[in-house]
Scaffold this active site. Structure first.
Site, mmCIF file in Angstrom:
data_model
loop_
_atom_site.group_PDB
_atom_site.id
_atom_site.type_symbol
_atom_site.label_atom_id
_atom_site.label_comp_id
_atom_site.label_asym_id
_atom_site.label_seq_id
_atom_site.Cartn_x
_atom_site.Cartn_y
_atom_site.Cartn_z
ATOM 1 N N ASP A 225 9.369 -4.360 -2.931
ATOM 2 C CA ASP A 225 9.663 -4.077 -1.515
ATOM 3 C C ASP A 225 9.048 -5.192 -0.674
ATOM 4 O O ASP A 225 7.827 -5.245 -0.504
ATOM 5 C CB ASP A 225 9.060 -2.723 -1.103
ATOM 6 C CG ASP A 225 9.775 -1.533 -1.755
ATOM 7 O OD1 ASP A 225 10.329 -1.706 -2.854
ATOM 8 O OD2 ASP A 225 9.758 -0.435 -1.172
ATOM 9 N N LYS B 38 15.381 -1.353 3.912
ATOM 10 C CA LYS B 38 14.400 -0.280 4.130
ATOM 11 C C LYS B 38 13.936 -0.350 5.577
ATOM 12 O O LYS B 38 13.767 -1.433 6.134
ATOM 13 C CB LYS B 38 13.245 -0.499 3.141
ATOM 14 C CG LYS B 38 12.062 0.435 3.280
ATOM 15 C CD LYS B 38 11.048 0.136 2.166
ATOM 16 C CE LYS B 38 9.715 0.801 2.401
ATOM 17 N NZ LYS B 38 8.717 0.453 1.369
ATOM 18 N N LYS C 40 16.732 2.811 2.261
ATOM 19 C CA LYS C 40 15.459 3.510 2.064
ATOM 20 C C LYS C 40 14.757 3.722 3.400
ATOM 21 O O LYS C 40 14.210 2.788 3.971
ATOM 22 C CB LYS C 40 14.558 2.699 1.118
ATOM 23 C CG LYS C 40 13.178 3.337 0.874
ATOM 24 C CD LYS C 40 12.371 2.550 -0.154
ATOM 25 C CE LYS C 40 10.943 3.076 -0.263
ATOM 26 N NZ LYS C 40 10.138 2.320 -1.251
#
Length: 318
Positions: A155, A218, A254
């Site tokens: 991430d 995300k 996400k």
């Protein structure tokens, strides 16, 4: 995980012609929150679905090998066995989607999961999380080291300065370098939406991140003052849909930061179903970034099975 997003060349014309209608986004978000969520056994089924989409996360300054080990065990048995058994779901292999830790704790997580004979993915935040304000070479090296330690998902955080000042070529170039550093590991790109000033900027950053080969986009690090909100999710989901219609590549989504209750999880799943369709209701295209969400879902499942609410000490903690 599904087929990867190979990325495309940077199409600045497409990026710059984007204009997001704020009022219609807010209205749509309100509309989705007003939709009825499932009840009784259907609600329990949706909550188990939510569990399988959680990246069970610990990103604390006091993380130790032992609390990472505990997190891994919780990820492998997220809902108490007796509760699953009474729902006839004990043999369905219900786990969370992944565990997510700092780069320095990746080796601990990999070791714990290996000891449990599990192939559950280990995700790691990287690139100077959460601010992204370290030198590019340092950020790239952090990605490489996390992958070398066994992380199969990374991430990354974008350099917000580039998005805020509209330096889209530079942002694209940086994300491409992160994607190369990830190698075979899937890359989730955190936009830190609370620090981007407008919905249009969020949409543009989403597009650039996908063009640069992000497998997921995300919302947040969870450390900003504004994290995952429904209007921002709609903007990002529409960017994902437009990118898919244009290129044929599906990119995951996400939301992270501030998602704590089972009820919110149901709204998120409804939003994804409405905006992107059933294909996205699976862990290879949808994840929750959360640390406390699982505890509330387990309490709701306990209530579904027993008709009573559990005290927190009755449910094993993550």
């Amino acid at each position: 995980m599904s087929a990867r997003n190979p990325g495309t060349n940077l199409d600045l014309q497409w990026v710059m012609k984007v204009r997001v209608n704020t009022q219609s986004v807010l209205k749509r978000a309100q509309n989705i929150q007003g939709l009825k969520t499932p009840k009784k056994q259907w609600q329990a089924a949706w909550l188990l679905k939510a569990v399988t989409c959680i990246d069970l996360t610990t990103l604390a300054g006091d993380d130790t090998p032992s609390n990472v080990h505990r997190l891994c065990l919780k990820a492998l048995q997220p809902i108490r066995y007796d509760l699953l058994k009474s729902m006839d779901m004990h043999d369905k292999g219900i786990t969370t989607a992944a565990v997510c830790v700092y780069p320095a704790r990746v080796a601990d997580a990999v070791k714990s999961l290996k000891a449990a004979n599990s192939s559950l993915p280990v995700a790691s935040v990287a690139t100077g999380f959460p601010a992204g304000q370290t030198l590019l070479e340092t950020r790239l090296q952090e990605v490489r080291l996390a992958v070398a330690d066994g992380a199969t998902e990374i991430d990354i955080v974008i350099n917000r300065m580039l998005a805020i000042t509209g330096q889209w070529e530079a942002l694209y170039d940086e994300i491409c370098q992160f994607r190369a550093a990830c190698g075979d590991a899937h890359m989730k790109t955190i936009l830190a939406v609370g620090e981007l000033s407008t919905f249009t900027a969020v949409y543009r950053a989403s597009l650039v991140a996908m063009m640069a080969g992000s497998d997921f986009i995300k919302t947040s690090t969870g450390k900003e003052s504004v994290n995952a909100t429904y209007p921002i999710a709609i903007v990002m989901a529409r960017a994902i849909r437009d990118y898919y219609l244009s290129t044929g590549h599906k990119v995951g989504f996400k939301p992270a930061g501030g998602i704590r209750t089972a009820q919110e999880a149901l709204v998120w799943l409804t939003l994804i179903k409405e905006e992107l369709g059933d294909d996205w209701l699976h862990p290879h295209l949808f994840r929750f970034g959360a640390s406390s969400l699982l505890a509330d879902i387990e309490r709701q499942i306990y209530h579904h099975v027993t008709g009573q609410y559990a005290a927190y000490h009755e449910l094993p903690m993550a």
